[in-house]
Motif scaffolding. Structure first.
Motif, PDB file in Angstrom:
ATOM      1  N   GLU A   1     -26.041   3.553   1.033  1.00 18.72           N
ATOM      2  CA  GLU A   1     -25.275   4.452   0.158  1.00 18.72           C
ATOM      3  C   GLU A   1     -26.209   5.342  -0.662  1.00 18.72           C
ATOM      4  O   GLU A   1     -25.927   6.527  -0.862  1.00 18.72           O
ATOM      5  CB  GLU A   1     -24.352   3.655  -0.765  1.00 18.72           C
ATOM      6  N   PHE A   2     -27.306   4.778  -1.120  1.00 10.27           N
ATOM      7  CA  PHE A   2     -28.297   5.561  -1.861  1.00 10.27           C
ATOM      8  C   PHE A   2     -28.884   6.654  -0.964  1.00 10.27           C
ATOM      9  O   PHE A   2     -29.014   7.804  -1.383  1.00 10.27           O
ATOM     10  CB  PHE A   2     -29.399   4.644  -2.400  1.00 10.27           C
ATOM     11  N   ILE A   3     -29.238   6.296   0.266  1.00  8.65           N
ATOM     12  CA  ILE A   3     -29.775   7.268   1.222  1.00  8.65           C
ATOM     13  C   ILE A   3     -28.748   8.365   1.476  1.00  8.65           C
ATOM     14  O   ILE A   3     -29.083   9.559   1.492  1.00  8.65           O
ATOM     15  CB  ILE A   3     -30.185   6.575   2.541  1.00  8.65           C
ATOM     16  N   TYR A   4     -27.513   7.971   1.667  1.00  8.74           N
ATOM     17  CA  TYR A   4     -26.417   8.919   1.904  1.00  8.74           C
ATOM     18  C   TYR A   4     -26.320   9.938   0.759  1.00  8.74           C
ATOM     19  O   TYR A   4     -26.259  11.154   0.990  1.00  8.74           O
ATOM     20  CB  TYR A   4     -25.113   8.144   2.082  1.00  8.74           C
ATOM     21  N   LEU A   5     -26.334   9.463  -0.472  1.00  9.82           N
ATOM     22  CA  LEU A   5     -26.268  10.359  -1.632  1.00  9.82           C
ATOM     23  C   LEU A   5     -27.499  11.250  -1.721  1.00  9.82           C
ATOM     24  O   LEU A   5     -27.409  12.439  -2.038  1.00  9.82           O
ATOM     25  CB  LEU A   5     -26.087   9.553  -2.915  1.00  9.82           C
ATOM     26  N   PHE A   6     -28.667  10.673  -1.436  1.00 13.86           N
ATOM     27  CA  PHE A   6     -29.906  11.447  -1.448  1.00 13.86           C
ATOM     28  C   PHE A   6     -29.843  12.583  -0.425  1.00 13.86           C
ATOM     29  O   PHE A   6     -30.251  13.708  -0.713  1.00 13.86           O
ATOM     30  CB  PHE A   6     -31.122  10.547  -1.165  1.00 13.86           C
ATOM     31  N   ILE A   7     -29.344  12.295   0.764  1.00 10.06           N
ATOM     32  CA  ILE A   7     -29.249  13.298   1.827  1.00 10.06           C
ATOM     33  C   ILE A   7     -28.340  14.450   1.391  1.00 10.06           C
ATOM     34  O   ILE A   7     -28.671  15.619   1.595  1.00 10.06           O
ATOM     35  CB  ILE A   7     -28.753  12.645   3.147  1.00 10.06           C
ATOM     36  N   ILE A   8     -27.220  14.122   0.776  1.00 11.42           N
ATOM     37  CA  ILE A   8     -26.310  15.169   0.285  1.00 11.42           C
ATOM     38  C   ILE A   8     -27.022  16.031  -0.763  1.00 11.42           C
ATOM     39  O   ILE A   8     -27.000  17.262  -0.684  1.00 11.42           O
ATOM     40  CB  ILE A   8     -25.020  14.559  -0.300  1.00 11.42           C
ATOM     41  N   LEU A   9     -27.651  15.384  -1.722  1.00 15.75           N
ATOM     42  CA  LEU A   9     -28.366  16.134  -2.767  1.00 15.75           C
ATOM     43  C   LEU A   9     -29.509  16.954  -2.184  1.00 15.75           C
ATOM     44  O   LEU A   9     -29.742  18.094  -2.601  1.00 15.75           O
ATOM     45  CB  LEU A   9     -28.889  15.176  -3.838  1.00 15.75           C
ATOM     46  N   PHE A  10     -30.215  16.389  -1.230  1.00 14.38           N
ATOM     47  CA  PHE A  10     -31.342  17.074  -0.596  1.00 14.38           C
ATOM     48  C   PHE A  10     -30.886  18.363   0.090  1.00 14.38           C
ATOM     49  O   PHE A  10     -31.489  19.423  -0.104  1.00 14.38           O
ATOM     50  CB  PHE A  10     -32.027  16.141   0.406  1.00 14.38           C
ATOM     51  N   PHE A  11     -29.817  18.287   0.882  1.00 17.85           N
ATOM     52  CA  PHE A  11     -29.357  19.481   1.591  1.00 17.85           C
ATOM     53  C   PHE A  11     -28.708  20.483   0.638  1.00 17.85           C
ATOM     54  O   PHE A  11     -28.814  21.689   0.848  1.00 17.85           O
ATOM     55  CB  PHE A  11     -28.418  19.105   2.739  1.00 17.85           C
ATOM     56  N   CYS A  12     -28.034  20.017  -0.404  1.00 16.83           N
ATOM     57  CA  CYS A  12     -27.509  20.933  -1.432  1.00 16.83           C
ATOM     58  C   CYS A  12     -28.665  21.679  -2.085  1.00 16.83           C
ATOM     59  O   CYS A  12     -28.619  22.903  -2.257  1.00 16.83           O
ATOM     60  CB  CYS A  12     -26.730  20.174  -2.499  1.00 16.83           C
TER      61      CYS A  12
END
Length: 144
Positions: free
Chosen positions: A14-25
């Protein structure tokens, strides 16, 4: 003990998932805010003319925003799409490096100016992390 291990894995996913969203944003917004710099970096690779870089720069930004939207509404499909896009970006920078066109990363933001080996390492980490996240979250959905 197995349940605790699984909960830890799911939390990490879940942490990785959130990081990926923030990273691409972050990368999409940064490219949009520094559009001329992004275009210039595309042209510097000698792969794109200025006219093609103009269209391609918008395409990349739209693609990143699209991936974020897919990630938000379809977690697993979004993770696979993200992994595929990062794989394509990795092949692109590897092609540039192989041809001698790669100088430094032109992605923008904190990655801007990165040497090839570090950019490759980050991209491979993102690919592996997104696959890990996909597998753990897929396992969680199958157990429901």
């Amino acid at each position: 003990m197995q349940i605790k291990k699984y909960k830890i894995q799911k939390t990490i996913a879940e942490f990785i998932y959130l990081f990926i969203i923030l990273f691409f944003c972050y990368t999409a917004v940064n490219k949009l805010m520094n559009l001329e710099s992004f275009r210039t970096n595309l042209v510097k690779t000698s792969v794109f003319t200025f006219e093609i870089a103009n269209y391609f720069s918008y395409l990349v930004i739209i693609l990143e925003i699209f991936v974020v939207i897919i990630l938000l509404f379809f977690k697993q499909k979004g993770l696979l799409l993200f992994c595929f896009i990062i794989l394509i970006f990795t092949l692109y920078i590897s092609f540039l490096n192989f041809k001698g066109f790669y100088e430094v990363c032109g992605c923008g933001g904190i990655l801007n100016g990165l040497q090839y080996k570090y950019h490759l390492l980050i991209n491979l980490s993102l690919i592996i992390s997104s696959l890990y996240c996909y597998l753990i979250l897929n396992k969680a959905n199958n157990e429901k």
